[in-house]
Design a protein around this motif. Structure first.
Motif, mmCIF file in Angstrom:
data_model
loop_
_atom_site.group_PDB
_atom_site.id
_atom_site.type_symbol
_atom_site.label_atom_id
_atom_site.label_comp_id
_atom_site.label_asym_id
_atom_site.label_seq_id
_atom_site.Cartn_x
_atom_site.Cartn_y
_atom_site.Cartn_z
ATOM 1 N N THR A 276 0.838 -1.199 0.000
ATOM 2 C CA THR A 276 0.000 0.000 0.000
ATOM 3 C C THR A 276 0.873 1.249 0.000
ATOM 4 O O THR A 276 0.609 2.220 -0.720
ATOM 5 C CB THR A 276 -0.895 -0.014 1.263
ATOM 6 N N ALA A 277 1.938 1.214 0.804
ATOM 7 C CA ALA A 277 2.824 2.380 0.947
ATOM 8 C C ALA A 277 3.505 2.729 -0.377
ATOM 9 O O ALA A 277 3.752 3.901 -0.663
ATOM 10 C CB ALA A 277 3.870 2.107 2.028
ATOM 11 N N CYS A 278 3.784 1.733 -1.185
ATOM 12 C CA CYS A 278 4.428 1.991 -2.496
ATOM 13 C C CYS A 278 3.378 2.395 -3.523
ATOM 14 O O CYS A 278 3.575 3.333 -4.306
ATOM 15 C CB CYS A 278 5.163 0.744 -2.992
ATOM 16 N N ALA A 279 2.239 1.686 -3.516
ATOM 17 C CA ALA A 279 1.244 1.888 -4.578
ATOM 18 C C ALA A 279 0.563 3.240 -4.495
ATOM 19 O O ALA A 279 0.085 3.751 -5.512
ATOM 20 C CB ALA A 279 0.201 0.769 -4.533
ATOM 21 N N VAL A 280 0.536 3.842 -3.306
ATOM 22 C CA VAL A 280 -0.120 5.141 -3.187
ATOM 23 C C VAL A 280 0.574 6.196 -4.066
ATOM 24 O O VAL A 280 -0.034 7.186 -4.479
ATOM 25 C CB VAL A 280 -0.196 5.567 -1.689
ATOM 26 N N PHE A 281 1.823 5.950 -4.423
ATOM 27 C CA PHE A 281 2.556 6.878 -5.303
ATOM 28 C C PHE A 281 2.395 6.528 -6.783
ATOM 29 O O PHE A 281 2.963 7.197 -7.637
ATOM 30 C CB PHE A 281 4.044 6.895 -4.928
ATOM 31 N N HIS A 282 1.635 5.476 -7.081
ATOM 32 C CA HIS A 282 1.559 5.042 -8.478
ATOM 33 C C HIS A 282 0.724 5.916 -9.405
ATOM 34 O O HIS A 282 1.075 6.032 -10.594
ATOM 35 C CB HIS A 282 1.196 3.551 -8.562
ATOM 36 N N PRO A 283 -0.344 6.561 -8.933
ATOM 37 C CA PRO A 283 -0.991 7.526 -9.832
ATOM 38 C C PRO A 283 -0.001 8.617 -10.276
ATOM 39 O O PRO A 283 0.053 8.974 -11.460
ATOM 40 C CB PRO A 283 -2.140 8.077 -8.974
ATOM 41 N N ALA A 309 -5.112 6.080 -17.699
ATOM 42 C CA ALA A 309 -6.329 6.325 -16.907
ATOM 43 C C ALA A 309 -6.821 5.025 -16.261
ATOM 44 O O ALA A 309 -7.203 5.002 -15.079
ATOM 45 C CB ALA A 309 -7.416 6.915 -17.808
ATOM 46 N N GLU A 310 -6.791 3.928 -17.025
ATOM 47 C CA GLU A 310 -7.234 2.633 -16.461
ATOM 48 C C GLU A 310 -6.288 2.172 -15.351
ATOM 49 O O GLU A 310 -6.707 1.597 -14.343
ATOM 50 C CB GLU A 310 -7.281 1.583 -17.580
ATOM 51 N N TYR A 311 -5.019 2.424 -15.549
ATOM 52 C CA TYR A 311 -3.986 2.082 -14.559
ATOM 53 C C TYR A 311 -4.284 2.800 -13.239
ATOM 54 O O TYR A 311 -4.329 2.193 -12.158
ATOM 55 C CB TYR A 311 -2.643 2.529 -15.150
ATOM 56 N N PHE A 314 -7.397 1.511 -11.570
ATOM 57 C CA PHE A 314 -7.156 0.186 -10.982
ATOM 58 C C PHE A 314 -6.403 0.302 -9.653
ATOM 59 O O PHE A 314 -6.800 -0.281 -8.640
ATOM 60 C CB PHE A 314 -6.361 -0.675 -11.973
ATOM 61 N N VAL A 315 -5.317 1.061 -9.654
ATOM 62 C CA VAL A 315 -4.516 1.195 -8.425
ATOM 63 C C VAL A 315 -5.378 1.778 -7.305
ATOM 64 O O VAL A 315 -5.401 1.256 -6.178
ATOM 65 C CB VAL A 315 -3.262 2.068 -8.671
ATOM 66 N N LYS A 316 -6.121 2.828 -7.633
ATOM 67 C CA LYS A 316 -6.943 3.463 -6.584
ATOM 68 C C LYS A 316 -7.991 2.507 -6.033
ATOM 69 O O LYS A 316 -8.293 2.533 -4.844
ATOM 70 C CB LYS A 316 -7.605 4.729 -7.134
#
Ligand code: NAP
Ligand code: FE
Length: 366
Positions: A276-283, A309-311, A314-316
């Motif tokens: 979660t800590a890494c993915a929050v920076f993915h947008p 946009a789909e990426y 999805f992450v969110k």
């Protein structure tokens, strides 16, 4: 291409019991390394002890590895292993217990070594042989030479040298069935982050991108289902597990990008689970990559079926709401740690201090 991945990986239902005979060649005595509960509750520990017994291997068990494992716990386990005369280490768990087992193998072979000795990477004796069994579907630690540990100053650092590859790794997706929805999502989104950060990485090549794209295609449907609260089938669990291995293979070529290193800061200071800590920076990561590497973005969309946009959507959908609040002063104080950071520099384009400041401010100043 320059690919080296010497781990013998055996996956499938009941793979540990079926391959018990493989274990004897690592020694007559084994140190099992686990966290407090999950190795037992998911069934892996019983299978490992039965297989060791069948192979005529004696064992002792260290169960003091916490999430984001400390160097101190690895040293303690290493000393237990050395006192027992262990010939090899068997790490069972998620990334934490597996990463710890790699460091434990170093400490067990070098009794008396301290934290600085571990981080120096100049070890008088080679680590003991390492056998791993994964119980989450996230890190891919089974196939990487990476050990991420928390030092005595509570900072996360990774060490990676060829000697830290396991000799043998097992993956039985049945063990991942005991993960709840939250853990399935945080570990699954870690695997997604590995694959995406590898795909866009400056060090990526055709092989690593093949692994990365395969990982993303396998993760997408079961993670969408988990995010929507659906029950996962055995096939979904298998897909998530194998996808995490493809993610591990991808980062074993490239390493990660800025979200992983900035994510460490969130875990250290706010206890946010690693994925979660890494993915929050993915947008922010994908928005940056789309600008900095448009050709790679195009290829990524072709290979994975996801546009930017789909990426982001999805992450969110996989992320919980984070109750983290930062001040401007706190962010300013954290920034220097990412200056000249090798992982940050692997991101395409240029990641400036200003970019990181704005990203943190937009997410965490309320
Ligand atoms: P983890 O930290 O290993 O485990 C998180 C929690 O999940 C623990 O409380 C653990 O319980 C529990 N757990 C593990 N397996 C379970 C199961 N099958 N059922 C129910 N609960 C289970 O989680 P992780 O995300 O796999 O690993 C994260 C760590 O790996 C971080 O330190 C991260 O920095 C590192 N990492 C390493 C690499 C690499 O290449 N080596 C890559 C990315 C991340 P117990 O404590 O009881 O075991
Ligand atoms: Fe990770």
């Amino acid at each position: 291409m320059n690919f080296y991945m010497p781990v013998r990986l055996i996956t499938g239902e009941n793979c540990i019991r079926k391959n018990a005979a493989e274990l004897r060649r690592f020694g007559a005595r084994c140190l099992i390394v686990t966290g407090a509960h999950s190795a037992q509750s998911c069934g892996a520990l019983d299978d490992v002890t039965a297989a060791l017994t069948e192979a005529g291997v004696e064992y002792t068990h260290y169960s003091g590895i916490a999430a984001n494992p400390t160097v101190a716990s690895c040293k303690e386990a290493g000393e237990q292993g050395a006192a027992f005369g262990a010939g090899f280490v068997f790490g069972i768990g998620g990334g934490s217990a597996q990463d710890a087992a790699k460091a434990v193998a170093v400490f067990a072979a070098n009794p008396g070594m301290d934290e600085d000795g571990l981080y120096s990477l100049q070890w008088p004796n080679a680590p003991l042989p390492i056998v791993l069994c994964g119980t989450t579907s996230g890190t891919g630690s089974e196939v990487t030479n990476v050990s991420v540990l928390t030092d005595s100053k509570k900072r996360k650092h990774s060490i990676h040298v060829p000697a830290l590859y396991a000799d043998l790794a097992f993956g039985d997706p049945r063990y991942t069935a005991s993960m709840n929805r939250e853990l399935t999502l945080s570990t699954g989104i870690d695997a997604f982050a590995h694959a995406a950060e590898s795909y866009f990485n400056r060090k990526a090549d055709v092989l690593s991108r093949t692994f990365a794209a395969k990982s993303i295609r396998m993760l997408y449907a079961p993670l969408r289902k988990a995010a929507a609260g659906g029950a996962l089938t055995a096939q979904d669990r298998l897909d998530l597990y194998e996808a995490s291995i493809f993610g591990g293979l991808a980062i074993s070529v490239t390493g990660t990008c800025f979200p992983h290193n900035v994510g460490y800061y969130l875990t250290e200071n706010y206890g946010i689970p690693h994925g979660t800590a890494c993915a929050v920076f993915h947008p922010a990561f994908i928005a940056h990559c789309r600008e900095a590497a448009p050709e790679v973005m195009k290829a990524f969309t072709t290979d994975t079926g996801l546009d930017a946009a789909e990426y982001t959507d999805f992450v969110k959908s996989c992320l919980p709401e984070l109750r983290v609040t930062m001040t401007e002063a706190e962010i300013a104080a954290a920034l220097p740690r990412w200056e000249n950071n090798g992982t940050v520099k692997n991101t395409p384009g240029v990641i400036t201090q200003d970019f990181l400041r704005k990203t943190l401010e937009e997410l965490f100043i309320r």
